[in-house]
Design a protein around this motif. Structure first.
Motif, PDB file in Angstrom:
ATOM      1  N   ILE A   1       0.875  -1.180   0.000  1.00  0.00           N
ATOM      2  CA  ILE A   1       0.000   0.000   0.000  1.00  0.00           C
ATOM      3  C   ILE A   1       0.905   1.221   0.000  1.00  0.00           C
ATOM      4  O   ILE A   1       1.850   1.300   0.789  1.00  0.00           O
ATOM      5  CB  ILE A   1      -0.919   0.013   1.233  1.00  0.00           C
ATOM      6  CG1 ILE A   1      -2.126  -0.898   0.986  1.00  0.00           C
ATOM      7  CG2 ILE A   1      -1.383   1.435   1.568  1.00  0.00           C
ATOM      8  CD1 ILE A   1      -3.098  -0.942   2.122  1.00  0.00           C
ATOM      9  N   ARG A   2       0.611   2.144  -0.905  1.00  0.00           N
ATOM     10  CA  ARG A   2       1.353   3.419  -0.916  1.00  0.00           C
ATOM     11  C   ARG A   2       0.340   4.548  -0.837  1.00  0.00           C
ATOM     12  O   ARG A   2      -0.595   4.620  -1.623  1.00  0.00           O
ATOM     13  CB  ARG A   2       2.172   3.563  -2.205  1.00  0.00           C
ATOM     14  CG  ARG A   2       3.403   2.707  -2.198  1.00  0.00           C
ATOM     15  CD  ARG A   2       4.344   3.046  -3.360  1.00  0.00           C
ATOM     16  NE  ARG A   2       5.626   2.364  -3.210  1.00  0.00           N
ATOM     17  CZ  ARG A   2       5.832   1.103  -3.539  1.00  0.00           C
ATOM     18  NH1 ARG A   2       4.849   0.415  -4.060  1.00  0.00           N
ATOM     19  NH2 ARG A   2       7.009   0.543  -3.359  1.00  0.00           N
ATOM     20  N   TYR A   3       0.549   5.440   0.098  1.00  0.00           N
ATOM     21  CA  TYR A   3      -0.361   6.586   0.241  1.00  0.00           C
ATOM     22  C   TYR A   3       0.484   7.862   0.303  1.00  0.00           C
ATOM     23  O   TYR A   3       1.178   8.114   1.291  1.00  0.00           O
ATOM     24  CB  TYR A   3      -1.219   6.428   1.504  1.00  0.00           C
ATOM     25  CG  TYR A   3      -2.165   7.585   1.710  1.00  0.00           C
ATOM     26  CD1 TYR A   3      -3.283   7.748   0.903  1.00  0.00           C
ATOM     27  CD2 TYR A   3      -1.928   8.545   2.699  1.00  0.00           C
ATOM     28  CE1 TYR A   3      -4.148   8.813   1.077  1.00  0.00           C
ATOM     29  CE2 TYR A   3      -2.782   9.623   2.883  1.00  0.00           C
ATOM     30  CZ  TYR A   3      -3.888   9.748   2.070  1.00  0.00           C
ATOM     31  OH  TYR A   3      -4.737  10.810   2.241  1.00  0.00           O
ATOM     32  N   PRO A   4       0.438   8.644  -0.765  1.00  0.00           N
ATOM     33  CA  PRO A   4       1.322   9.828  -0.802  1.00  0.00           C
ATOM     34  C   PRO A   4       0.751  11.065  -0.100  1.00  0.00           C
ATOM     35  O   PRO A   4       1.447  12.061   0.053  1.00  0.00           O
ATOM     36  CB  PRO A   4       1.453  10.097  -2.307  1.00  0.00           C
ATOM     37  CG  PRO A   4       0.195   9.559  -2.895  1.00  0.00           C
ATOM     38  CD  PRO A   4      -0.305   8.471  -2.002  1.00  0.00           C
ATOM     39  N   GLY A   5      -0.496  10.995   0.351  1.00  0.00           N
ATOM     40  CA  GLY A   5      -1.151  12.219   0.834  1.00  0.00           C
ATOM     41  C   GLY A   5      -0.940  12.527   2.306  1.00  0.00           C
ATOM     42  O   GLY A   5      -1.867  12.937   2.997  1.00  0.00           O
ATOM     43  N   THR A   6       0.269  12.325   2.805  1.00  0.00           N
ATOM     44  CA  THR A   6       0.509  12.569   4.235  1.00  0.00           C
ATOM     45  C   THR A   6       0.891  14.026   4.485  1.00  0.00           C
ATOM     46  O   THR A   6       1.971  14.314   5.002  1.00  0.00           O
ATOM     47  CB  THR A   6       1.633  11.655   4.756  1.00  0.00           C
ATOM     48  OG1 THR A   6       2.809  11.952   3.979  1.00  0.00           O
ATOM     49  CG2 THR A   6       1.299  10.197   4.611  1.00  0.00           C
ATOM     50  N   THR A   7      -0.001  14.924   4.090  1.00  0.00           N
ATOM     51  CA  THR A   7       0.328  16.345   4.244  1.00  0.00           C
ATOM     52  C   THR A   7       0.010  16.833   5.651  1.00  0.00           C
ATOM     53  O   THR A   7       0.636  17.768   6.143  1.00  0.00           O
ATOM     54  CB  THR A   7      -0.479  17.178   3.233  1.00  0.00           C
ATOM     55  OG1 THR A   7      -1.849  16.775   3.319  1.00  0.00           O
ATOM     56  CG2 THR A   7       0.011  16.952   1.816  1.00  0.00           C
TER      57      THR A   7
END
Lengths: 740, 268
Positions: A640-646
């Protein structure tokens, strides 16, 4: 006058089309033998001039139609023409600083609340047909909407739920994104508005070359936007922040000790005498301390904790101080506690006598409680096999494989080992007298790339006195060796062990005097080079590496230049051997695991068995938001890759019948210094950017009304075009009315 | 078709006229001389045949054949109309002659009342071709002395040319006591000018005379010009008591002829 789509101005050449049609028509006539010429002659004579004029007029109108259409499509803009307020649509890009420093108090409330009100005021003043884009600049600047919106209510709705507390604003990235976004917008009147607290640190980071690049970007646009800066600053700068949290390890076993060093920084000028620091694990308070932090100084606190349960644990730190910004008073981190590490040991020289086997000392070091028949459970579970017993089942069971004095491995098993490491497994190779140097160099190092460095020779000698070497006492960078950097079990402990004999790995160092070349080393070559991926963990005082690590695929290989037993060294006989081996095994077992502690904006990665690809994982985000994610199959596992860790905070992955996995996202603390630039510096920045400064949203609306100029005239041109079409039709009918 | 205007030998008495020197003595009415002591001669109604000359215009402009006239050119139509008239005249023992012309008089066949004379006329008509220019006025002036006896002149032509000159020539005929009927031949195209695309109009009378125009643009002016031309023609003919019968080539010539004759009979 300028044009928004200047390329389409080339379409004016289409005026030639009616001309060509006219000429073609004239050249394509029919001939008719006619009797009533006397009726025609007088008509032609009296009407030829009128007809010529009519035809010329029609031709001009017909030529003007495509030319005017191209003119419309090129979207002409009159830039020196005052227009009435509110009658022309505008494109607006609002750059809203939502970094966590904006949570500090401003003049009338928090800075972010003031900035939000300004945004709302600007949005309310936007006329019909205008498009607007809102970019949140904290951390990685990103537009709130994928495309500019014409419905201002959508922005109003979003402003109520604005994510705040983001990381530092990069002014260069923000301005670049704003400029590129505004260049592609719909209207000819364009505005770029930056609402920020203009912190000293943010402005200092903006270089002259970045400003020049921004000015070029703006100047290169067909319709450059009006740039406005709205400062939302406050005079309160007292701020205490948890600057950093340092964990001795991010992965450890049950019962192993975790050391946490918390650094608190006072960004204000006033001393803080009582700052209460709390440490909680999984929302349970486990430690409290009070600190005194002088103005513009740093204080540290150390917490020690042991975990009783395996799994993913959230550590929360909170400093309670009466400062002007609370957002940076918290800090989160995640530690993964391992239930057990399965270690497969391949004994290259087994023995029935106690402590004579090649892996006996390793077994003691890895499972001290089991061998000592104590009640406590070991973190490590071992299994000892011979080289011929390596198969898929044993490799599937193991998380770490240790080769101790193994002469060589046949090709089939070596391939399995290679795949095991590439999948993320750990391999530790100890040397010894059985090692087939030629195979290690040719196959293990050169062909397969598994062994980190070639064996160049033998150092020291068991038969020679005073030919040994010792570990260099040093500061270790490797996470596995952090515990040896201080205290009794420091590097001095390691440095007292004697290494009588070892293999010289990699390029021989000329400083080493006590070395004899291995006669059996046929593969040795003068031009052997060090592997750039290999890094030395521990070095001997002879200059030769003792422990070398190399990443292979998603796993790691760790090579030890000496033996795992006491044949070549007395290290296994020393107390430091146990924590050293435990740390190395724990580290290599968890090195291939993606990080649980991320900086804001980094991609969150979680690994699963390949069978998990069919399951749906729920990711809980800070602020009670949720996302459903499905792992994607990659090689022998799913990811699982989730790039939205803003947004900083705790992210939790949950799935049915499995314990949750936590990830901590933190911002860097450069925003904690609340010092903003003064008015003079702000004006300098505005001049450099070609911008104007206004106090708030109301002032901006007034300024915008006063500087409106330049508007698109394509609508008028289109009306003219429609008029021409009607005129053409009218003249065509009038000049050539033919009875049906 | 007609009542004879001539006096001659007849059983029906018409009037007395004073005797002049040269009159035949046998025509003197002696009974009246006895009563009045003056010499009168008796005149009787003479039932003679009509002398009709068909003047056929075979100039180039008569060669026009539009798309709506079924392949019949104005010339063809005029020839058939002339043959038709000839046949009708001879059937009632009238003398019929044929004169065809273009820019000059080409042939004069004197009037005869023999039925066999029709063959001569038809043979002459069948050999005609529309060619050369039109010079109606000069041709008519030339013809006045060549038709010495007054009679009926049937002119079959499109009358294209200068109207003033034409009217003078027709007045010349009228002065010579001729009764004139004009069948003016039109093609439908000449009346409504239906052309749309660019066209080069080439004169049927002068091949070098060409006009390249967009007819759609000129149509209105052409029709106005045509109307003026026809009005002037009608007015001139009315002034000179000439019957002008416009005939369009898309209507059957027999029908056109019958409707004209019916009108003429009503007027008498």
């Amino acid at each position: 006058m300028s044009f928004l789509n200047i390329a389409l101005l080339g379409g004016i050449a289409a005026f030639a089309i009616p001309l060509i049609i006219h000429l073609l028509n004239r050249s394509k006539f029919k001939t008719l033998d006619w009797g009533a010429m006397h009726l025609l002659d007088s008509v032609v004579a009296s009407n030829s001039r009128r007809i010529r004029l009519e035809q010329l007029l029609l031709l001009l109108i017909r030529c003007a139609i495509p030319a005017l259409l191209a003119f419309c499509l090129a979207r002409p803009v009159l830039t020196q023409w005052q227009s009435l307020p509110g009658d022309a649509p505008a494109s607006t890009v609002i750059l809203l600083d939502n970094s966590y420093s904006m949570d500090a108090m401003g003049e009338s409330g928090t800075r972010i609340a003031e900035a939000t009100n300004d945004t709302q005021r600007i949005v309310d003043s936007i006329g019909k047909g205008s498009d607007t884009s809102l970019i949140l600049t904290g951390g990685v600047p990103a537009p709130l909407f994928d495309t500019p919106v014409f419905d201002t209510q959508a922005i109003t709705d979003q402003l109520s739920f604005l994510d705040t507390g983001r990381g530092a604003t990069s002014l260069s990235q923000t301005l670049e994104l704003g400029a590129s976004l505004v260049s592609g917008m719909a209207s000819s009147r364009r505005n770029l508005i930056l609402i920020s607290d203009f912190q000293q640190a943010d402005v200092d980071a903006l270089t002259d070359s970045q400003i020049a690049k921004f000015r070029e970007q703006i100047a290169g646009q067909a319709v450059p936007p009006s740039i406005t800066l709205i400062p939302r600053r406050g005079d309160r700068t007292e701020n205490l922040a948890i600057d950093d949290v340092e964990l001795s390890t991010t992965a450890l076993g049950v019962g192993q000790q975790l050391k946490v060093r918390v650094r608190i920084k006072n960004y204000g000028s006033l001393d803080v005498s009582e700052a209460r620091l709390q440490f909680a694990v999984d929302d349970r308070l486990v430690g409290v301390t009070e600190l005194a932090v002088a103005g513009d100084a740093t204080a540290q606190a150390l917490f020690v904790h042991k975990f009783e349960k395996p799994g993913s644990h959230v550590l929360k730190f909170d400093v309670d101080a009466r400062d002007d910004l609370k957002t940076d008073n918290q800090y989160v981190a995640v530690v993964d506690v391992i239930d057990s590490i399965e270690v497969l040991m391949i004994d290259g020289a087994p023995s029935r006598e106690p402590m004579r086997g090649e892996t006996d000392f390793l077994s003691v070091a890895l499972t001290p409680f089991s061998l000592g028949r104590m009640q406590l459970a070991d973190l490590v579970e071992t299994k000892i096999v011979s080289v011929n017993e390596i198969d898929d089942d044993t490799l599937r069971w193991a998380r770490v494989v240790i080769m101790a004095n193994v002469a060589k491995v046949d090709d089939g098993r070596l391939t399995k080992l290679q795949e095991f490491v590439q999948r993320g497994g750990g391999l530790i190779v100890f040397a010894g007298n059985n090692v087939n140097v030629d195979w290690y160099n040719r196959t293990f190092y050169e062909q397969r790339g598994l062994f980190p460095l070639p064996i160049e020779g033998i150092g020291g000698g068991v038969d020679k006195s005073d030919a040994g070497a010792r570990i260099v006492a040093q500061y270790f960078d490797h996470p596995a060796l952090q515990i040896f950097n201080s205290g009794k079990s420091g590097s001095d402990e390691l440095a007292q062990a004697d290494i009588a004999q070892w293999y010289v790995l990699g390029k021989p160092t000329d400083t080493s005097a006590n070395r004899i070349q291995a006669v059996s080393n046929k593969a040795k070559s003068a031009n052997a080079k060090d592997d750039p991926l290999a890094s030395v963990l521990i070095r001997l005082d002879s200059g030769d590496p003792l422990f070398v690590e190399k990443p292979v695929g998603k796993g790691y290989v760790l090579a030890c230049a000496t033996t795992a037993d006491a044949d070549w060294t007395n290290l296994p006989l020393r107390p430091v051997y146990l924590p050293l081996i435990q740390q190395l095994v724990t580290s290599i077992a968890t090195r291939g695991v993606p990080a649980s502690n991320l900086a804001a904006g980094e991609t969150l990665v979680a690994l699963y068995e390949s069978s998990a690809a069919d399951t749906t994982q729920v990711l809980s985000l800070p602020g009670n938001k949720q996302r459903s994610l499905r792992p994607v199959v990659e090689e022998h596992r799913s990811v699982i890759r989730y790039p939205g860790t803003t947004q900083p905070g705790v992210y939790t992955l949950t799935q049915p019948d499995a314990s949750p996995r936590h990830f901590a996202v933190e911002t860097d603390r450069s925003e904690s210094n609340l010092t903003s630039i003064d008015d003079e510096r702000l004006q300098e920045l505005a001049d450099a950017l070609g911008a104007e400064v206004v106090a708030d949203g109301d002032a901006y609306v007034a300024l915008d009304a006063s500087r409106r100029h330049g508007r698109e005239v394509w609508r008028w041109a289109l009306l003219g075009l429609l008029g021409l079409l009607f005129v053409e039709l009218f003249f065509q009918q009038r000049f050539s009315r033919v009875r049906g | 078709m007609h009542k004879s205007p001539h006096k001659g030998f007849s059983v029906e008495f018409k009037e007395h006229r004073q005797y002049v020197h040269g009159d035949e003595i046998r025509t003197i009415d002696w009974k009246l001389f006895a009563k009045t002591d003056r010499l009168y001669i008796r005149e009787y109604e003479e039932e003679t045949n009509l002398r009709c000359n068909i003047l056929l215009d075979k100039s180039g402009s008569m060669g026009y054949c539009g798309s709506r006239s079924g392949g019949v050119s104005k010339h063809d139509y005029a020839v058939r109309l002339a043959a038709c008239l000839g046949h009708l005249m001879l059937a009632q023992q009238d003398a019929v002659g044929l004169i065809h012309f273009d820019d000059a008089v080409r042939r004069i066949i004197p009037p005869r009342s023999k039925p066999t004379h029709l063959t001569a006329i038809v043979n002459e008509l069948s050999g005609l071709k529309a060619e050369h220019e039109t010079e109606l006025a000069s041709v008519f002036h030339q013809l006045v002395p060549k038709i010495p006896r007054r009679g009926l002149l049937v002119i079959i032509s499109d009358l294209f040319g200068n109207i003033d000159e034409l009217m003078k020539a027709l007045a010349h005929f009228r002065h010579a006591k001729h009764e004139i009927v004009i069948f003016q031949i039109w093609d439908p195209d000449e009346l409504d000018f239906p052309f749309r695309q660019w066209t080069q109009f080439q004169s049927l009378e002068q091949k070098s005379h060409r006009r390249l125009i967009d007819p759609a643009h000129l149509r209105k002016a052409y029709l106005k010009n045509l109307e003026t031309f026809r009005e002037a023609l009608t007015a001139g003919c009315h002034r000179n008591r000439i019957d002008l019968v416009p005939v369009v080539t898309d209507q059957p010539y027999a029908e056109a002829l019958a409707s004209y004759l019916a009108t003429r009979r009503r007027l008498r």
